[in-house]
Design an enzyme around this catalytic site. Structure first.
Site, PDB file in Angstrom:
ATOM      1  N   CYS A   1       2.029  -5.840  -4.044  1.00  0.00           N
ATOM      2  CA  CYS A   1       0.790  -5.949  -4.886  1.00  0.00           C
ATOM      3  C   CYS A   1       0.200  -7.067  -4.959  1.00  0.00           C
ATOM      4  CB  CYS A   1       1.284  -5.783  -6.492  1.00  0.00           C
ATOM      5  SG  CYS A   1       2.476  -7.049  -7.109  1.00  0.00           S
TER       6      CYS A   1
ATOM      7  N   GLU B   1      -6.531   0.982  -2.519  1.00  0.00           N
ATOM      8  CA  GLU B   1      -5.339   0.360  -2.235  1.00  0.00           C
ATOM      9  C   GLU B   1      -4.568   0.898  -1.079  1.00  0.00           C
ATOM     10  OE1 GLU B   1      -2.207   0.129  -5.163  1.00  0.00           O
ATOM     11  OE2 GLU B   1      -1.790  -1.998  -4.670  1.00  0.00           O
TER      12      GLU B   1
HETATM   13  P1  NAD Z   1       4.011   4.271  -8.544  1.00  0.00           P
HETATM   14  O1  NAD Z   1       3.013   4.124  -9.753  1.00  0.00           O
HETATM   15  O2  NAD Z   1       3.723   5.685  -7.873  1.00  0.00           O
HETATM   16  O3  NAD Z   1       5.387   4.530  -9.367  1.00  0.00           O
HETATM   17  C1  NAD Z   1       5.837   3.544 -10.417  1.00  0.00           C
HETATM   18  C2  NAD Z   1       6.583   4.095 -11.315  1.00  0.00           C
HETATM   19  O4  NAD Z   1       6.028   5.143 -11.910  1.00  0.00           O
HETATM   20  C3  NAD Z   1       7.852   4.855 -10.717  1.00  0.00           C
HETATM   21  O5  NAD Z   1       9.144   4.407 -11.538  1.00  0.00           O
HETATM   22  C4  NAD Z   1       7.717   6.269 -10.575  1.00  0.00           C
HETATM   23  O6  NAD Z   1       8.835   7.090 -10.803  1.00  0.00           O
HETATM   24  C5  NAD Z   1       6.713   6.505 -11.762  1.00  0.00           C
HETATM   25  N1  NAD Z   1       5.698   7.593 -11.481  1.00  0.00           N
HETATM   26  C6  NAD Z   1       5.069   7.884 -10.505  1.00  0.00           C
HETATM   27  N2  NAD Z   1       4.283   9.010 -10.685  1.00  0.00           N
HETATM   28  C7  NAD Z   1       4.177   9.082 -11.979  1.00  0.00           C
HETATM   29  C8  NAD Z   1       3.500  10.032 -13.040  1.00  0.00           C
HETATM   30  N3  NAD Z   1       2.840  11.003 -12.327  1.00  0.00           N
HETATM   31  N4  NAD Z   1       3.856  10.001 -14.121  1.00  0.00           N
HETATM   32  C9  NAD Z   1       4.767   9.169 -14.765  1.00  0.00           C
HETATM   33  N5  NAD Z   1       5.434   8.280 -14.085  1.00  0.00           N
HETATM   34  C10 NAD Z   1       5.225   8.095 -12.540  1.00  0.00           C
HETATM   35  O7  NAD Z   1       4.011   3.156  -7.661  1.00  0.00           O
HETATM   36  P2  NAD Z   1       4.989   2.854  -6.585  1.00  0.00           P
HETATM   37  O8  NAD Z   1       4.397   3.571  -5.379  1.00  0.00           O
HETATM   38  O9  NAD Z   1       6.177   2.971  -6.762  1.00  0.00           O
HETATM   39  O10 NAD Z   1       4.411   1.323  -6.246  1.00  0.00           O
HETATM   40  C11 NAD Z   1       3.486   0.790  -5.699  1.00  0.00           C
HETATM   41  C12 NAD Z   1       2.340   0.352  -6.532  1.00  0.00           C
HETATM   42  O11 NAD Z   1       2.709  -0.434  -7.541  1.00  0.00           O
HETATM   43  C13 NAD Z   1       1.101  -0.125  -6.080  1.00  0.00           C
HETATM   44  O12 NAD Z   1      -0.099   0.179  -6.435  1.00  0.00           O
HETATM   45  C14 NAD Z   1       1.261  -1.675  -6.409  1.00  0.00           C
HETATM   46  O13 NAD Z   1       0.171  -2.336  -6.401  1.00  0.00           O
HETATM   47  C15 NAD Z   1       1.821  -1.551  -7.466  1.00  0.00           C
HETATM   48  N6  NAD Z   1       2.626  -2.828  -8.080  1.00  0.00           N
HETATM   49  C16 NAD Z   1       1.857  -3.868  -8.898  1.00  0.00           C
HETATM   50  C17 NAD Z   1       2.605  -4.822  -9.360  1.00  0.00           C
HETATM   51  C18 NAD Z   1       1.923  -5.723 -10.259  1.00  0.00           C
HETATM   52  O14 NAD Z   1       2.786  -6.702 -10.430  1.00  0.00           O
HETATM   53  N7  NAD Z   1       0.591  -5.513 -10.582  1.00  0.00           N
HETATM   54  C19 NAD Z   1       3.763  -5.132  -8.813  1.00  0.00           C
HETATM   55  C20 NAD Z   1       4.439  -4.167  -7.844  1.00  0.00           C
HETATM   56  C21 NAD Z   1       3.710  -3.128  -7.481  1.00  0.00           C
END
Ligand code: NAD
Length: 511
Positions: free
Chosen positions: A297, A396
């Site tokens: 991120c 992104e």
């Molecule tokens: P994601 O949003 O797909 O998933 C994150 C979490 O949410 C997971 O545990 C997943 O099971 C859950 N989730 C997924 N879809 C959902 C839904 N429809 N309803 C409820 N929960 C749901 O993210 P990812 O693909 O695992 O990670 C990558 C993303 O995370 C990127 O956008 C990255 O920028 C972001 N990120 C941000 C930071 C920060 O500090 N701002 C840090 C790390 C990652």
């Protein structure tokens, strides 16, 4: 995502797969929902495990374990809890290679980077070892005549963390370390894509002496997340993940009366002024754009080259790309591993043609990478002459695709940064202290780097973005993390002589 129902007709291969389950009340608890999902080794492309998906009833079981453990846990003295945090720190440090190996196996990042992830997480645990100091309140003697006033911070109760795939060990540590140190009990819902680190973490916490029920893990997908968001016994939710889900988490958790911090996605700009050292800027851009295959991120995904910086910078970045070593993260020679899934790899790759069709110049095309096997690999891409209306700029991408935007002036560069809906990290490369100082003040992002491309704050500051990169008003870990996992109370205290007692219907006065 693909769901695989457990049926009696499972193939022999499936039966040999590692099974990953929940951790509730101090031990592994097999899933009973009948729902599960595949876990892959992205470097090989094959499924290696099957992870259970929790139902709301299984989430409730974990919450009840955490709720039951809370009264005794919050009663532990600060010195006893501190001693335990030190033990946790030592144990995780001792087992860091085991943890890192799981990250490489399920996430795909190279082993050295996985070790680096564990190390940055350990720093948050080390910060939590200072909990007696961090929880110290204030005391005002004689605030009014015979009256003393003091403030204390108390734990919330059961708190939950929902985490992304890209930092399967560190991001949970950002949450559970301060949460536990503050006296809360915890339910973690890790990413279903790389869940093994959560179970090893639970085992290590038990070995260190964390009482049963203080730390729990529910594996799963949206069903488990919704079970957390709607659960009446959970007081606070921390989330890190993509922006649309962060917004959903923030709104839904708040609607259910919870304290919530939800960190979202990013599009991090690195502004390079004409006076910058071009070689240093190129090294930084390559490191920050392609490290962990761009799945950070805080990755730099846009370089904004100001004025004359553009041509030499493109040449310098281009020159470095063929030397990057890409392959399985288990080979110590490799610097970049695969992407998390085949679907994600293909989506990232689709931005290359998309950008060309919309007018960008493809300087390097990651699809030309030649690598054996079925792993989810994609080489590094560099897109020049990207403009703010292109998908490669607006989305992104979360992969090894670096966009270069040409800006005529410093003001144009700052406008670009500030018009972008995300505001996680941003960096400036320059030799001009005045320009850097102006930039740190004007840039609309939560974390600013001055000649530092990935400005992840150290553990005793707090991490978080602005705008669509954060929902809620609390950044994570550091002082804001301690604040998030506690609530304040102010005590006004008087020990008068009963003989002086009288009735007074006036509003309490202090003078
Ligand atoms: P994601 O949003 O797909 O998933 C994150 C979490 O949410 C997971 O545990 C997943 O099971 C859950 N989730 C997924 N879809 C959902 C839904 N429809 N309803 C409820 N929960 C749901 O993210 P990812 O693909 O695992 O990670 C990558 C993303 O995370 C990127 O956008 C990255 O920028 C972001 N990120 C941000 C930071 C920060 O500090 N701002 C840090 C790390 C990652």
């Amino acid at each position: 995502m693909t769901e695989v129902a457990s049926t009696p007709a499972e193939t022999e291969a499936q039966q040999r797969l590692k099974k990953i389950s929940h951790w509730i009340g101090g031990g592994i608890v097999a899933g009973e929902s009948g729902r599960s999902g595949p876990v892959f080794n992205p470097a090989v492309g094959g499924q290696t495990a099957e992870v259970d998906f929790a139902s709301p009833a299984e989430v409730d079981r974990a919450v009840q374990a955490a709720k039951g453990a809370f009264p005794a846990w919050r009663a532990w003295s600060l010195s006893k809890r501190t001693e335990l945090m030190f033990r946790i720190r030592e144990l995780i440090h001792d087992r860091r290679e085991d943890l890192a190996a799981l990250l490489t196996a399920e996430h795909g990042k190279v082993f050295s980077d996985a070790l680096g992830e564990v190390q940055r997480g350990l720093e948050v645990i080390e910060h939590a070892c200072g909990i007696p100091t961090l929880l110290r309140g204030h005391y005002s003697e004689q605030a009014s005549s015979g009256i003393d006033v003091y403030s204390i911070r108390q734990p919330l109760g059961v708190v939950a963390g929902i985490t992304p795939f890209n930092f399967p060990a560190m991001v949970p540590m950002w949450m559970w370390a301060p949460a536990l140190a503050c006296g809360n009990t915890f339910v973690l819902k890790p990413s279903e894509k790389d869940p093994s680190a959560s179970v090893l973490t639970a085992e290590l916490l038990r070995e260190a002496g964390v009482p049963d029920g203080v730390f729990n893990v529910v594996q799963g997908d949206k069903v488990a997340v919704d079970g957390i968001l709607e659960h009446p016994d959970i007081s606070a939710v921390s989330f890190v993940g993509s922006t649309p889900i962060a917004k959903y988490i923030y709104e839904t958790a708040a609607k259910h009366g919870k304290k919530v911090q939800a960190l979202g996605g990013a599009k991090n700009h690195m502004v390079v002024l004409p006076d910058a050292d071009i070689d240093m800027a190129a090294d930084a851009a390559v490191s920050a754009a392609y490290g962990s295959a761009g799945e950070r991120c805080m990755a730099v995904s846009v370089v904004v080259a100001v004025g004359d910086a553009a041509d030499p910078l493109v040449d310098a970045i281009k020159e470095r790309l063929p030397k990057l070593r890409i392959g399985p993260g288990t080979d110590p020679e490799n610097e970049m591993g695969p992407l998390i899934t085949r679907e994600h790899r293909d989506k990232v790759a689709s931005y290359i043609d998309g950008a060309r069709e919309q007018g960008a110049t493809v300087v390097a095309d990651g699809r030309e990478l030649d690598i054996d096997g079925e792993g989810f690999f994609l080489g590094v891409s560099l897109l020049d002459e990207v403009t703010a209306d292109m998908d490669a700029y607006r989305d992104e991408i979360f992969g090894p695709v670096l966009a270069l935007v040409r800006a005529e002036t410093y003001d144009d560069a700052v406008r670009l940064v500030n018009d972008n809906p995300y505001g996680n990290g941003v960096a400036i490369f320059t030799r001009d202290g005045g320009a850097a100082r102006q930039f740190q003040s004007e840039a609309g992002a939560g974390m600013v780097g001055v000649n530092v491309p990935i400005p992840v704050p150290v553990a005793y500051y707090s991490f978080g973005g602005w705008k669509s990169s954060l929902f809620g008003d609390s950044h994570i870990y550091g002082p804001e993390g301690i604040n998030f996992y506690t609530r304040g109370k102010v005590v006004t205290s008087r020990w008068p002589d009963p003989a002086t007692s009288k009735i007074d219907l006036g509003f309490p006065q202090t003078r």
